[in-house]
Design a protein around this motif. Structure first.
Motif, PDB file in Angstrom:
ATOM      1  N   GLY A   1       3.911   5.611   7.267  1.00 38.47           N
ATOM      2  CA  GLY A   1       2.499   5.496   7.630  1.00 38.47           C
ATOM      3  C   GLY A   1       1.793   4.463   6.776  1.00 38.47           C
ATOM      4  N   ASP A   2       1.264   3.434   7.445  1.00 38.54           N
ATOM      5  CA  ASP A   2       0.466   2.414   6.744  1.00 38.54           C
ATOM      6  C   ASP A   2      -0.992   2.593   7.178  1.00 38.54           C
ATOM      7  OD1 ASP A   2      -0.783   0.112   5.822  1.00 38.54           O
ATOM      8  OD2 ASP A   2       0.427  -1.288   6.969  1.00 38.54           O
ATOM      9  N   ASP A   3      -1.379   1.991   8.313  1.00 36.04           N
ATOM     10  CA  ASP A   3      -2.776   2.091   8.765  1.00 36.04           C
ATOM     11  C   ASP A   3      -3.218   3.536   9.018  1.00 36.04           C
ATOM     12  OD1 ASP A   3      -2.869  -0.638   8.642  1.00 36.04           O
ATOM     13  OD2 ASP A   3      -2.665  -0.967  10.791  1.00 36.04           O
TER      14      ASP A   3
ATOM     15  N   ILE B   1       5.139   6.893   2.982  1.00 37.00           N
ATOM     16  CA  ILE B   1       3.814   6.260   2.976  1.00 37.00           C
ATOM     17  C   ILE B   1       3.905   4.855   2.392  1.00 37.00           C
ATOM     18  CG2 ILE B   1       3.229   7.382   0.754  1.00 37.00           C
ATOM     19  CD1 ILE B   1       0.270   7.283   1.625  1.00 37.00           C
ATOM     20  N   LEU B   2       3.220   3.935   3.062  1.00 38.60           N
ATOM     21  CA  LEU B   2       3.081   2.587   2.538  1.00 38.60           C
ATOM     22  C   LEU B   2       1.808   2.583   1.689  1.00 38.60           C
ATOM     23  CD1 LEU B   2       4.757  -0.071   3.220  1.00 38.60           C
ATOM     24  CD2 LEU B   2       2.628  -0.865   4.193  1.00 38.60           C
ATOM     25  N   VAL B   3       1.953   2.174   0.441  1.00 37.95           N
ATOM     26  CA  VAL B   3       0.821   2.245  -0.494  1.00 37.95           C
ATOM     27  C   VAL B   3       0.317   0.844  -0.805  1.00 37.95           C
ATOM     28  CG1 VAL B   3       0.154   2.899  -2.845  1.00 37.95           C
ATOM     29  CG2 VAL B   3       1.688   4.385  -1.525  1.00 37.95           C
ATOM     30  N   LYS B   4      -0.973   0.625  -0.528  1.00 38.00           N
ATOM     31  CA  LYS B   4      -1.595  -0.661  -0.842  1.00 38.00           C
ATOM     32  C   LYS B   4      -2.839  -0.378  -1.665  1.00 38.00           C
ATOM     33  CE  LYS B   4      -0.235  -2.813   3.578  1.00 38.00           C
ATOM     34  NZ  LYS B   4      -0.628  -2.864   5.005  1.00 38.00           N
ATOM     35  N   LEU B   5      -2.864  -0.903  -2.890  1.00 41.76           N
ATOM     36  CA  LEU B   5      -3.989  -0.618  -3.787  1.00 41.76           C
ATOM     37  C   LEU B   5      -5.327  -0.984  -3.155  1.00 41.76           C
ATOM     38  CD1 LEU B   5      -1.889  -2.011  -6.605  1.00 41.76           C
ATOM     39  CD2 LEU B   5      -3.317  -0.043  -7.164  1.00 41.76           C
TER      40      LEU B   5
END
Ligand code: PGA
Ligand code: ZN
Length: 406
Positions: free
Chosen positions: A294-296, A317-321
């Motif tokens: 899961g990103d967006d 989970i895709l983690v983007k600060l």
């Protein structure tokens, strides 16, 4: 103690303006960090302000609130910025203003303590032992990241059964170069996409997967046994003509050695996600656990993730600060996901800077994977992260790591 905070405009890999912040302490240490930007941004991400406004916000509002504070207290300082902003989505000061300072705080804190950034992140995350993440190399770019006709945004290779980070990086580089030769067989010039991968126009999305399997084999690796594939459908920004269908995805999973499928459904389609995870759990015939990423849908946001955990929407989970906007909130989301048994993937953005922060961050939180584009030497904004991971590997595992340069 923080003495000064500056900010300036720099340009990202797409040539767009972004912000870099520098935090200086009274002991003479300083730390800088820069914020990347997405193209296929999720609706639930924290909001940014134009770079010039971000610089002004740092100087006018954030700096006065943090001067005199101890940068070791990441959570307290992040909390001050969140309180100053007063919005749920950081739209007042901008997630870019806040995150640039938040990351720079952790850099200067590490420098004051005399430790590496990953060690400092590790201490914020209550850990001392570290591992290198497995890289997910985005070798073919499509969707919003390229001008070609491929709907799927990212076609990745993942050397998940190659031992040792330096060997994984070598595998990625070799497969990328073999792929280039295969593609140039069809046409002399092959365009490059935003994340440094090839952006050819091909008849079907499946052809891209076929080419990757060929490139893996011709580079001397065994598909699936050593190197797997990953897809980012980026369904929330995919062309409307692309057919989003569980049956189609299951077909791809059975026809190709795919380990990871990211954002196969729209960020609003919780039912689609939950049903697909159930289907995958029932039909997953292999020894490897296939990642539904899961990103967006999560947008590195604790309430989105908590809803997803309840609905069993994914298993990674895709983690983007910059989706949430502070270091400590990102650490909290990771902790929640980890507690639920989710696989953690730390990710770059399609518009990147030379800042290699996420390399240290991925090691600091012991993420299983990192996604940071193609291992393309003409793209230093991607290579800076891959190279920093080589340095970290040499520090952590001096006996395993070779001295070979990437
Ligand atoms: P973005 O894409 O940085 O353009 O949002 C990355 C991704 O979707 O994973
Ligand atoms: Zn994505």
């Amino acid at each position: 103690m923080i003495k000064e905070i500056h900010a300036q405009i720099i340009h990202d890999s797409r040539g767009d303006e972004t912000i870099q912040a520098t935090v200086v302490t009274d002991s003479g240490h300083s730390g800088s960090s820069a914020v990347p930007a997405g193209a296929s941004k999720g609706k639930y991400e924290a909001k940014t302000v134009p770079a010039a406004v971000a610089v002004e916000n740092v100087q006018k509002y954030i700096a006065p609130a943090l001067i005199g504070k101890d940068p070791a207290n990441q959570q307290e300082l992040d909390q001050i910025m969140v309180a100053l902003d007063q919005t749920e989505d950081k739209s007042y000061l901008g997630a870019n203003s806040i995150l640039a300072v938040s990351m720079a705080i952790s850099r200067v804190a590490a420098s004051e303590k005399g430790v590496e950034l990953y060690q400092h992140i590790g201490s914020l995350d209550h850990r001392t032992g570290f591992n290198l993440p497995v890289p997910m190399f985005n070798l073919i770019n499509g969707g919003k990241h390229a001008e070609n006709n491929l709907d799927i945004q990212e076609f990745m290779v993942i050397p998940d059964r190659v031992q040792g980070y330096h060997n994984q990086l070598s595998a990625g580089k070799l497969i990328f170069s073999t792929l280039g030769t295969l593609l140039r067989g069809n046409s002399a010039f092959v365009p490059i996409g935003d994340e440094g991968g090839y952006a050819p126009s091909l008849d079907t999305n499946e052809m891209a997967l076929d080419l990757l399997v060929r490139a893996i084999k011709e580079s001397g690796y065994q598909p699936w046994e050593e190197v797997s594939l990953g897809l980012d459908i980026a369904a929330s920004s995919v062309a409307p003509t692309f057919e989003i269908s569980p049956r189609r995805y299951l077909g791809l999973l059975s026809d190709f050695p795919i380990l990871s499928i990211e954002d196969p459904f729209n960020e609003e389609d919780w039912d689609g996600w939950s049903q697909f995870r159930k289907l995958m759990d029932e039909t997953n015939p292999t020894s490897k656990r296939i990642m539904l990423v899961g990103d967006d849908i999560f947008a590195t946001n604790p309430s989105r993730l908590s809803k997803g955990l309840e609905l069993k929407a994914a298993n990674a989970i895709l983690v983007k600060l910059n989706q949430i906007g502070t270091v400590s909130q990102t650490l909290n989301v990771i902790e929640m996901a980890r507690h639920a048994g989710y696989i953690i993937i730390i990710s770059h953005r399609s518009g990147e800077t030379l800042d290699d922060y996420i390399a240290d961050f991925s090691v600091g939180v012991n993420a299983q994977f990192i996604k940071t584009g193609a291992p393309n030497d003409n793209h230093p904004e991607r290579m800076s992260k891959y190279r920093r991971l080589l340095d970290i590997e040499r520090q952590l595992f001096p006996n395993n790591a070779t001295t070979k340069q990437a």
